[in-house]
Motif scaffolding. Structure first.
Motif, PDB file in Angstrom:
ATOM      1  N   TYR A 165      13.292   8.731 -86.779  1.00  0.00           N
ATOM      2  CA  TYR A 165      13.485   9.431 -87.829  1.00  0.00           C
ATOM      3  C   TYR A 165      13.845  10.618 -87.115  1.00  0.00           C
ATOM      4  CZ  TYR A 165      12.697   5.602 -91.581  1.00  0.00           C
ATOM      5  OH  TYR A 165      12.787   4.087 -91.183  1.00  0.00           O
ATOM      6  N   LEU A 223      19.401  11.148 -96.755  1.00  0.00           N
ATOM      7  CA  LEU A 223      20.246  11.420 -95.669  1.00  0.00           C
ATOM      8  C   LEU A 223      21.832  11.578 -95.486  1.00  0.00           C
ATOM      9  CD1 LEU A 223      17.583  12.482 -93.799  1.00  0.00           C
ATOM     10  CD2 LEU A 223      18.060  14.242 -95.141  1.00  0.00           C
ATOM     11  N   MET A 224      22.075  10.013 -95.322  1.00  0.00           N
ATOM     12  CA  MET A 224      23.326   9.270 -94.451  1.00  0.00           C
ATOM     13  C   MET A 224      24.623  10.487 -95.990  1.00  0.00           C
ATOM     14  SD  MET A 224      23.454   7.645 -92.160  1.00  0.00           S
ATOM     15  CE  MET A 224      22.740   7.169 -91.098  1.00  0.00           C
ATOM     16  N   SER A 261      26.739   2.948 -96.958  1.00  0.00           N
ATOM     17  CA  SER A 261      25.362   3.723 -95.697  1.00  0.00           C
ATOM     18  C   SER A 261      24.111   3.634 -97.349  1.00  0.00           C
ATOM     19  CB  SER A 261      25.600   4.445 -94.979  1.00  0.00           C
ATOM     20  OG  SER A 261      26.250   4.502 -94.168  1.00  0.00           O
ATOM     21  N   PHE A 262      25.081   4.913 -98.123  1.00  0.00           N
ATOM     22  CA  PHE A 262      24.063   5.630 -99.075  1.00  0.00           C
ATOM     23  C   PHE A 262      24.106   4.697-100.148  1.00  0.00           C
ATOM     24  CE2 PHE A 262      24.793   7.128-102.863  1.00  0.00           C
ATOM     25  CZ  PHE A 262      22.933   7.575-103.666  1.00  0.00           C
ATOM     26  N   ILE A 314      25.150   2.898 -87.315  1.00  0.00           N
ATOM     27  CA  ILE A 314      25.252   3.926 -87.693  1.00  0.00           C
ATOM     28  C   ILE A 314      25.911   4.805 -87.533  1.00  0.00           C
ATOM     29  CG2 ILE A 314      26.522   4.739 -90.384  1.00  0.00           C
ATOM     30  CD1 ILE A 314      24.200   2.763 -90.999  1.00  0.00           C
ATOM     31  N   ILE A 341       9.865  -1.020 -92.793  1.00  0.00           N
ATOM     32  CA  ILE A 341      10.045   0.136 -93.350  1.00  0.00           C
ATOM     33  C   ILE A 341       9.841  -0.242 -95.280  1.00  0.00           C
ATOM     34  CG2 ILE A 341      12.440   1.894 -93.747  1.00  0.00           C
ATOM     35  CD1 ILE A 341      11.495   0.907 -91.178  1.00  0.00           C
ATOM     36  N   LEU A 398      29.375  -3.417 -93.688  1.00  0.00           N
ATOM     37  CA  LEU A 398      27.919  -2.862 -94.579  1.00  0.00           C
ATOM     38  C   LEU A 398      28.483  -2.768 -95.981  1.00  0.00           C
ATOM     39  CD1 LEU A 398      27.830   0.861 -92.824  1.00  0.00           C
ATOM     40  CD2 LEU A 398      26.648  -0.829 -92.633  1.00  0.00           C
ATOM     41  N   PHE A 449      24.767  15.016 -94.425  1.00  0.00           N
ATOM     42  CA  PHE A 449      24.976  14.146 -93.146  1.00  0.00           C
ATOM     43  C   PHE A 449      26.671  14.645 -93.334  1.00  0.00           C
ATOM     44  CE2 PHE A 449      26.752  12.986 -89.865  1.00  0.00           C
ATOM     45  CZ  PHE A 449      26.513  14.120 -89.134  1.00  0.00           C
ATOM     46  N   LEU A 494      19.774   3.448 -88.155  1.00  0.00           N
ATOM     47  CA  LEU A 494      20.208   5.062 -88.229  1.00  0.00           C
ATOM     48  C   LEU A 494      21.319   5.742 -86.119  1.00  0.00           C
ATOM     49  CD1 LEU A 494      17.323   6.770 -88.990  1.00  0.00           C
ATOM     50  CD2 LEU A 494      19.323   6.489 -90.312  1.00  0.00           C
ATOM     51  N   ALA A 529      22.803  -4.884 -97.846  1.00  0.00           N
ATOM     52  CA  ALA A 529      21.217  -4.630 -98.284  1.00  0.00           C
ATOM     53  C   ALA A 529      20.666  -3.967 -96.987  1.00  0.00           C
ATOM     54  CB  ALA A 529      20.409  -6.034 -99.008  1.00  0.00           C
ATOM     55  N   ILE A 530      21.060  -2.687 -96.892  1.00  0.00           N
ATOM     56  CA  ILE A 530      20.382  -2.144 -95.202  1.00  0.00           C
ATOM     57  C   ILE A 530      18.959  -1.341 -95.835  1.00  0.00           C
ATOM     58  CG2 ILE A 530      21.685   0.226 -93.872  1.00  0.00           C
ATOM     59  CD1 ILE A 530      23.743  -0.329 -95.643  1.00  0.00           C
ATOM     60  N   VAL A 531      18.148  -1.868 -94.226  1.00  0.00           N
ATOM     61  CA  VAL A 531      17.560  -1.487 -93.882  1.00  0.00           C
ATOM     62  C   VAL A 531      17.225  -0.179 -92.881  1.00  0.00           C
ATOM     63  CG1 VAL A 531      14.708  -1.920 -93.083  1.00  0.00           C
ATOM     64  CG2 VAL A 531      16.059  -3.818 -94.243  1.00  0.00           C
ATOM     65  N   TYR A 532      16.949   1.047 -92.982  1.00  0.00           N
ATOM     66  CA  TYR A 532      16.731   1.613 -92.267  1.00  0.00           C
ATOM     67  C   TYR A 532      15.397   1.931 -91.406  1.00  0.00           C
ATOM     68  CZ  TYR A 532      20.723   3.878 -93.911  1.00  0.00           C
ATOM     69  OH  TYR A 532      22.799   3.786 -94.868  1.00  0.00           O
ATOM     70  N   TRP A 537      17.469  12.705 -86.568  1.00  0.00           N
ATOM     71  CA  TRP A 537      17.738  13.185 -87.368  1.00  0.00           C
ATOM     72  C   TRP A 537      18.281  14.195 -86.707  1.00  0.00           C
ATOM     73  CZ3 TRP A 537      21.654  11.755 -91.276  1.00  0.00           C
ATOM     74  CH2 TRP A 537      20.443  10.796 -91.662  1.00  0.00           C
ATOM     75  N   ASN A 583      16.921   8.196 -96.257  1.00  0.00           N
ATOM     76  CA  ASN A 583      17.421   7.625 -95.068  1.00  0.00           C
ATOM     77  C   ASN A 583      19.029   7.678 -95.838  1.00  0.00           C
ATOM     78  OD1 ASN A 583      16.349   8.282 -92.362  1.00  0.00           O
ATOM     79  ND2 ASN A 583      15.118   6.548 -93.355  1.00  0.00           N
ATOM     80  N   ALA A 584      18.553   6.735 -96.949  1.00  0.00           N
ATOM     81  CA  ALA A 584      20.195   6.638 -97.309  1.00  0.00           C
ATOM     82  C   ALA A 584      20.478   8.393 -98.156  1.00  0.00           C
ATOM     83  CB  ALA A 584      20.397   5.513 -98.157  1.00  0.00           C
ATOM     84  N   VAL A 636      21.969   0.272-100.082  1.00  0.00           N
ATOM     85  CA  VAL A 636      20.800   0.760 -99.271  1.00  0.00           C
ATOM     86  C   VAL A 636      19.451  -0.351 -99.737  1.00  0.00           C
ATOM     87  CG1 VAL A 636      19.729   2.183-101.187  1.00  0.00           C
ATOM     88  CG2 VAL A 636      18.359   2.329 -98.783  1.00  0.00           C
ATOM     89  N   ARG A 663      10.553   4.029-100.290  1.00  0.00           N
ATOM     90  CA  ARG A 663      10.969   5.477 -99.585  1.00  0.00           C
ATOM     91  C   ARG A 663      11.735   5.803 -98.607  1.00  0.00           C
ATOM     92  NH1 ARG A 663       5.708   8.785-100.021  1.00  0.00           N
ATOM     93  NH2 ARG A 663       7.120   9.697 -98.640  1.00  0.00           N
ATOM     94  N   ASP A 664      11.301   5.154 -97.964  1.00  0.00           N
ATOM     95  CA  ASP A 664      11.870   5.773 -96.319  1.00  0.00           C
ATOM     96  C   ASP A 664      13.155   5.481 -96.509  1.00  0.00           C
ATOM     97  OD1 ASP A 664       9.720   6.608 -95.327  1.00  0.00           O
ATOM     98  OD2 ASP A 664       9.007   5.895 -93.626  1.00  0.00           O
ATOM     99  N   ASN A 665      13.109   4.030 -96.313  1.00  0.00           N
ATOM    100  CA  ASN A 665      14.905   3.749 -96.888  1.00  0.00           C
ATOM    101  C   ASN A 665      15.264   4.952 -97.724  1.00  0.00           C
ATOM    102  OD1 ASN A 665      15.722   1.851 -95.437  1.00  0.00           O
ATOM    103  ND2 ASN A 665      15.534   0.226 -97.046  1.00  0.00           N
TER     104      ASN A 665
END
Ligand code: HEM
Ligand SMILES: [Cu+2]
Ligand SMILES: [Cu+2]
Lengths: 618, 411
Positions: free
Chosen positions: A477, B50-51, B111-112, A408, B39, A393, B54, A405, A397-400, A481, B47-48, B115, B42-44
């Motif tokens: 999503y 929210l990681m 993860s955050f 991870i 994706i 990670l 969390f 999700l 260049a992480i794509v969620y 969550w 979620n980052a 992104v 904004r969604d990306n």
């Protein structure tokens, strides 16, 4: 058929000469993609059943003895008169819940589904080595699922009033009740608990069929991986998914037969009057003459499978997440060779650690020490895997995507569940927490969360490959969550319940009120919280189910390579066809992890793209 | 019935509602030309974010529970061995909690932080042997320490008892515990499950108990003679299946009788006195503080597990196979009550291996007394030893109550 719609015209030869009937396409299909989907649907059904069972017994744990319409609705007057769960059925629900989750959801479902879908597609093979055996493996799985499910309805030694001929099932109410580990003598003696009659017989028959199916499947996977790799697909260019499935299959082939023999000996003790596991027993006022057997023998045989089993459950999940993390971090998986080495080391070590489940059976303390040593060794390759994921990670260049999700979260739960394993592996500490809720917390976090997250990740990621349509991302999503928070809320507090000393498989913890009101308050409070989270998590799964079935029919049509991934399955056309690729099979020139390689135009280079001039492999 | 209808109705309506919402969402997505596999930035980012959120919830939850329940919430250990275990457990817990925080932090922080940002490419970094060796060697070193400390404690806790240890047997059956104190000689007399009878529930072995078992096996209700009488009675018609059951039962009993006769032949009556001074105790197990105890376990029917949570001790009880355990209680019940500030607190012995429907109720209270109190209690018990209860009459004749037969298979 379907492939005709595609603009490819050089079909594989065997493609031409037959139209498939409905039966051979959807039911007795020999196509690995269809079989994979059959595994998935069956497992989803079983998973829903097992989850529902857990909600039923969680209601009893949170509000012991209180009447609940919900319980009465599902269990009827026989098992929940006045809406209060019967003691015996509590154990029956726990047993079938555990059995289904471990064997049917995570062994049959997880490795059955994804080994089938991905082994031929990622290796560049037309199908499994034997389509027929593959089909057989599914039908064995299906039959065993059906029997296990039906065993919930045993009443007076019959199901729905239908008597099974013969002498071996005329007594017993309810399903097996001896826990998913079915230790004898409890599981061997119908006099000891009502589920050890016909319900237990069905459990054993179901598991025997399950094992047969699993063995056939695993042999097929092994042969396919060894023999049917396309040109250029050397072992060290295989995706980690395939490595994981390969080692999983080997573990299955080596360990399931031992469970089979354990089950057969148990059947003999139950039906033929042998004494493999029985010695010097008196049940109630009935004196048995069995002498010389050992219940501990069963435990050795059981856990010789049982421990590799947890890796049979976990390795495919780790394999899937390796692939998903690399793809969506747009980075090569860090330490590919070390990852393979770890998988192999875990696979090997998992065969010599089974005794850690038996530290307090009275085994020789020296033998116990050996198992402490081997068990703690497994922590090393596991740690290597975790660090490698984290490094993957780093600077990615992480794509969620929803799959990312879940992948991870899998790493997180693998850590959380893994570290408590260090406590349980230490025999001196295990004395204090063995068979308590601490264990329940531990194995749910590694299996109930990590492995299940791996499975969800796999479904979201390969859904377009399986069903040619996309699942809805936003719902993904929401599902993620809710599931993550819900599941942590369920399993995290269980550590505290366990360390406070609460034994597992207890129907009612209010017995604590008689001697320790501190523990009583703590356990009863936490039990309510856990159940509330469990209900939230369960409702969250409705989102998934809806998304899944809705998208099969109405999801937007998938592009060929939706996640811009390197592996071969995405070079196959979206339309499913026998033989997977029209024309020649793809040829492999590189490993699967060329993401964001310097000098390349795109941030991914599929495995079938030849090395550019002057490019070095990695 | 009504509630069932309502439940079903709610499910159906809910499903319809969700599917309509999804259709709307999809139509608008089509209008925006949004593709499901792409994706949105904004969604990306969401979620980052929210990681990280969390992670805070997860860490916060753990810390909250730890504070609320005082580290682990298990209270102090009440035995010498339990104190070793707790020390080691605390050490390990600190260690794994640290690992938990560290690795989860790295995971969620990366993860955050990493992104995907438009235009930024990932760093191609396939391997680094030095790093990989580092994180193979460091865990290995830490584990070596854990293993060494663990095995030291394990050897300590499972090692042989000192000679002066007090022998007590705990006997498990569905669904209760029975204790047997070894009496004045501190020796537990021999036992055999075949000797279990109404007045000898633990199957203690003396010449007299063997004799009465042999007698009961032949002459008692449901004994061999009874069964033979039923089988040979020409006036009653028996179904085939009943005949089978009776024959099987007869076979079992004849086998058992043979074994009992062998037992009689080899029995050494000189050992009977070891049995006679044993004291059988139900409901509550009394122990003396600071005395080492050697427990041995037997099980009558299925596997149970003797779990003493406060003493951090546990051992399975296995039919046909003896097990053992030692511990030295070092805090009386009264002291623990004071520490916990719970006047009604009791130590307890629970069953911790699934053993049938009432598994959860299978327990026995444990009371740890000061030495004087314990001795006083024991004095009162000595006159109620096995000999006194087995031969209650002044005549030295064993009583064989009619219903005390081992067998009641006929029903
Ligand atoms: C909705 C989610 C779930 C909840 C609320 C839940 C809860 C529980 C509880 C309370 C027990 C009883 C523990 C005991 O008394 O020993 C249990 C047992 C078990 N669960 Fe789950 N669980 C869930 C999901 C899963 C999953 C996904 C797995 C997959 C590995 C799993 C595997 C098991 C196993 C193997 C047992 C042991 C059964 C036995 O003792 O024989 N559970 N579960
Ligand atoms: Cu294990
Ligand atoms: Cu028990």
């Amino acid at each position: 058929m379907a492939s005709a719609a595609h603009d490819v015209n050089s079909h594989d030869q065997h493609e031409h000469h037959h139209e498939e009937s409905f039966v051979s396409k959807y039911i007795f299909s020999q196509d690995h993609k269809m079989i994979g989907k059959q595994f998935l649907i069956t497992a989803v059904f079983m998973g829903v059943v097992a989850m529902l069972l857990s909600i039923l017994f969680r209601i009893q744990l949170a509000w012991p003895g209180e009447s609940s319409d919900f319980l009465n609705f599902f269990l009827g007057d026989q098992w929940a008169p006045e809406g209060v769960l019967k003691e015996d059925m509590y154990l029956g629900l726990v047993t079938i819940h555990g059995t289904i989750m471990v064997f049917f959801l995570l062994t049959g479902g997880l490795s059955g589904t994804f080994s089938n879908i991905l082994i031929p597609l990622q290796l560049g093979a037309r199908d499994m080595a034997s389509g027929f055996l593959n089909m057989l493996s599914f039908w064995f799985f299906f039959l065993s699922s059906l029997l296990m499910f039906l065993s919930l309805f045993v009443m007076n030694g019959s199901i729905f009033g239908i008597d099974i001929p013969g002498d071996w099932g005329t007594i017993g109410n309810g399903p097996a009740m001896a826990g998913w580990t079915v230790y004898p003598p409890l599981s061997a003696l119908p006099q000891a608990v009502s589920g050890s009659g016909f319900g237990m017989t069905l459990w054993l028959i179901s598991m025997t069929i399950f094992i047969a199916g699993s063995l056939i499947g695993s042999l097929n996977y092994i042969v396919t991986v060894i023999n049917l790799r396309t040109a250029g697909m050397t072992m060290t260019r295989m995706p980690l998914t395939i490595w994981a499935f390969f080692v999983t299959a080997i573990l299955g082939v080596l360990s399931f037969p031992v469970l089979l023999s354990a089950a057969l000996l148990l059947m003999m003790d139950r039906m033929a009057g042998t004494s493999f596991y029985l010695s010097d027993i008196m049940v109630g006022s009935e004196m048995l003459s069995n002498h010389g057997g050992s219940p501990i023998l069963f435990q050795h045989l059981f856990w010789f499978l049982g421990h590799p089993e947890v890796y049979i459950v976990l390795l495919p999940a780790l394999g899937l997440s390796s692939e998903i993390i690399a793809t969506n971090a747009r980075k090569p998986i860090f330490g590919y060779k070390a990852m393979i080495g770890s998988i192999l080391a875990i696979g090997f070590l998992s065969f010599i650690v089974w005794g850690h489940h038996m530290f307090i059976t009275g085994m020789n303390p020296f033998l116990g020490s050996v198992f402490v040593f081997t068990t703690l060794l497994i922590a090393i390759p596991s740690a290597v895997k975790v660090f490698n994921y984290i490094t993957t990670l780093w600077k990615g260049a992480i794509v969620y995507t929803p799959a990312m999700l879940f992948a991870i979260a899998l790493v997180s739960t693998f850590i959380t569940g893994g570290v408590t394993g260090i406590i349980l592996a230490d025999s001196a500490l295990d004395i204090a927490v063995h068979d308590t809720y601490f264990v329940v917390a531990h194995f749910h976090i590694v299996m109930g969360m990590s492995a299940v997250f791996g499975m969800f990740a796999g479904v979201y990621h390969w859904f377009p490959k399986m069903y040619r349509r996309m699942m809805n991302t936003r719902m993904g999503y929401a599902h993620f969550w809710i599931t993550l928070i819900g599941a942590y809320g369920v399993f995290f507090p269980m550590h505290f319940v366990g360390i406070a000393g609460a034994p597992r498989r207890y129907y009612d913890y209010s017995v604590y009120g008689e001697f320790d009101t501190d523990s009583y308050n703590m356990i009863m409070d936490l039990n309510v919280i856990i159940t509330v989270f469990a209900i939230i998590a369960a409702i969250g799964q409705v989102i998934f189910l809806f998304n899944f079935f809705y998208s099969i029919y109405r999801g937007p049509v998938a592009p060929q390579n939706p996640w811009k991934s390197n592996t071969l399955e995405w070079t196959a056309p979206v339309e499913h066809m026998h033989g997977n690729w029209p024309g020649a099979l793809p040829v492999v020139y590189r490993w699967p992890y060329d993401y964001s390689k310097p000098g390349a135009a795109d941030d991914f280079i599929p495995q079938n793209v030849p090395l550019a001039e002057g490019e070095i492999e990695h | 019935m009504e509630s069932k209808l309502i439940i079903i109705l709610i499910i159906v309506i809910g499903a319809i509602a969700i599917s309509q919402l999804v259709r709307v969402y999809e139509l608008t997505a089509k209008l925006r030309k949004h593709e499901e596999h792409e994706i949105p930035v904004r969604d990306n980012y969401l979620n980052a974010m929210l990681m990280l959120v969390f992670m805070v919830i997860q860490f916060g939850g753990l810390i909250y529970l730890m504070i609320k329940y005082g580290w682990t919430g298990r209270g102090p250990a009440a035995s010498v061995q339990g104190e070793y275990t707790d020390w080691l457990l605390d050490l390990n817990l600190i260690l794994i909690t640290a690992i938990f925080f560290l690795t989860n932090f790295l995971l969620f922080y990366f993860s955050f932080k990493y992104v995907k940002r438009p235009g930024v490419k990932a760093y191609y970094y396939p391997h680094n042997n030095k790093l990989e060796i580092l994180w193979t060697v460091v865990p290995a070193a830490v584990l070596a320490v854990i293993i060494i400390l663990g095995l030291q404690t394990w050897n300590e806790v499972t090692g042989a008892s000192p000679k002066e240890a007090i022998n007590i047997e705990l006997y498990s059956k569905q669904f209760d515990w029975t204790a047997r104190y070894s009496g004045t000689d501190n020796m537990l007399g021999k036992t055999d499950y075949k000797l279990i009878l109404g007045n000898n529930e633990l199957g203690l072995m003396t010449e007299a108990t063997i004799d009465s078992s042999i007698h009961a096996m032949r002459h008692g209700a449901g004994g061999i003679l009874d069964i033979q009488k039923i089988l040979n009675n020409r006036d009653t018609v028996l179904t085939d299946s009943l005949v089978n059951v009776l024959r099987k039962d007869l076979g079992t009993k004849e086998r058992l009788l043979r074994l009992l006769n062998q037992m009689k032949a080899t029995h050494n009556p000189a050992l009977d006195k070891q049995v006679y001074d044993d004291i059988i105790q139900r409901d509550t197990l009394y122990l003396c503080v600071n005395k080492p105890y050697e427990f041995s376990f037997r099980s009558k029917d299925v596997i149970h597990s003797a779990y003493f949570p406060h003493f951090r001790a546990q051992m399975n009880t296995v039919p046909g196979y003896g097990t053992r355990l030692k511990f030295t209680p070092n805090m009386t019940t009264a002291e623990m009550r004071k520490i916990k500030n719970l006047p009604a607190f009791h130590y307890v012995l629970m069953c911790n291996k699934i053993c049938g429907g009432a598994h959860y109720k299978m327990k026995m209270m444990v009371v740890v007394l000061e030495e004087e109190e314990y001795n006083a209690w024991m004095k009162g018990k000595e006159s109620k030893n096995f000999k006194a209860t087995y031969f209650p009459a002044p005549s030295a004749q064993a009583v064989i109550p009619a219903e005390s037969t081992a067998i009641s298979a006929m029903n």
